[in-house]
Design a protein around this motif. Sequence first.
Motif, short mmCIF file in Angstrom:
data_model
loop_
_atom_site.label_atom_id
_atom_site.label_comp_id
_atom_site.label_asym_id
_atom_site.label_seq_id
_atom_site.Cartn_x
_atom_site.Cartn_y
_atom_site.Cartn_z
N UNK A 1 0.84 -1.21 0.00
CA UNK A 1 0.00 0.00 0.00
C UNK A 1 0.87 1.25 0.00
N UNK A 2 1.95 1.24 0.77
CA UNK A 2 2.85 2.39 0.80
C UNK A 2 3.52 2.62 -0.55
N UNK A 3 3.94 1.54 -1.19
CA UNK A 3 4.57 1.64 -2.50
C UNK A 3 3.58 2.18 -3.53
N UNK A 4 2.37 1.66 -3.51
CA UNK A 4 1.37 2.13 -4.48
C UNK A 4 1.01 3.59 -4.21
N UNK B 1 0.96 8.81 -6.01
CA UNK B 1 1.11 10.18 -5.52
C UNK B 1 1.84 11.06 -6.51
N UNK B 2 2.74 10.49 -7.26
CA UNK B 2 3.44 11.26 -8.29
C UNK B 2 2.49 11.75 -9.36
N UNK B 3 1.42 11.00 -9.57
CA UNK B 3 0.45 11.38 -10.60
C UNK B 3 -0.50 12.47 -10.10
N UNK B 4 -0.46 12.74 -8.82
CA UNK B 4 -1.33 13.78 -8.26
C UNK B 4 -2.78 13.34 -8.23
N UNK C 1 -5.51 9.35 -8.25
CA UNK C 1 -6.38 8.98 -7.13
C UNK C 1 -7.31 7.79 -7.44
N UNK C 2 -7.99 7.75 -8.59
CA UNK C 2 -8.86 6.60 -8.87
C UNK C 2 -8.10 5.27 -8.86
N UNK C 3 -6.90 5.27 -9.43
CA UNK C 3 -6.09 4.05 -9.43
C UNK C 3 -5.72 3.66 -8.01
N UNK C 4 -5.38 4.63 -7.19
CA UNK C 4 -5.00 4.37 -5.80
C UNK C 4 -6.17 3.78 -5.02
#
Length: 163
Positions: A75-78, A83-86, A90-93
Amino acid sequence: MAGIWNEVGRELALRMDEDLIGRLTREISIDVQATREWLKQRSLAFDLGNRSPRPTTDALGQTADVLIRKAVRRAGLSGALTGWAGLAGMPAEVGFRLLLTVRLAQQLAVVYGYDPSTDRGRILVRRALAAAYEVELPEQQSEGTRLRDLRALTQTNTQATSR
């Protein structure tokens, strides 16, 4: 001609409503046998329910801790990657976190002797996830939860927590 397309659209919507949750659940579910093999290879305790002696509660807790730490790392890696995508990430996360949560709940069910591919195991996992997300489930659960039912389930919980 428009009549036939309306009929096709209604039929597709009905089928999606009836089968989407079940199909998604089947697609993201773990392979129980592969999970047991992974645990065996690492000499981690898990309960098969039919073997004696059964693992101790402490041993099962240690296995659960290993699985939880593994899920937290993922979860931290994802989170870092999306997070780089801003905001666009978010939807992917959200989807990935949901996937991780469901799979972790299923893996923990395996550790404690439940098979998440059976009715009993699916109900256990569903109840655990509902408790984690504070969603109230109806007493009589069925495997046929429909997409349209989710709104009522989440609205009931929202109203109860806002009081």
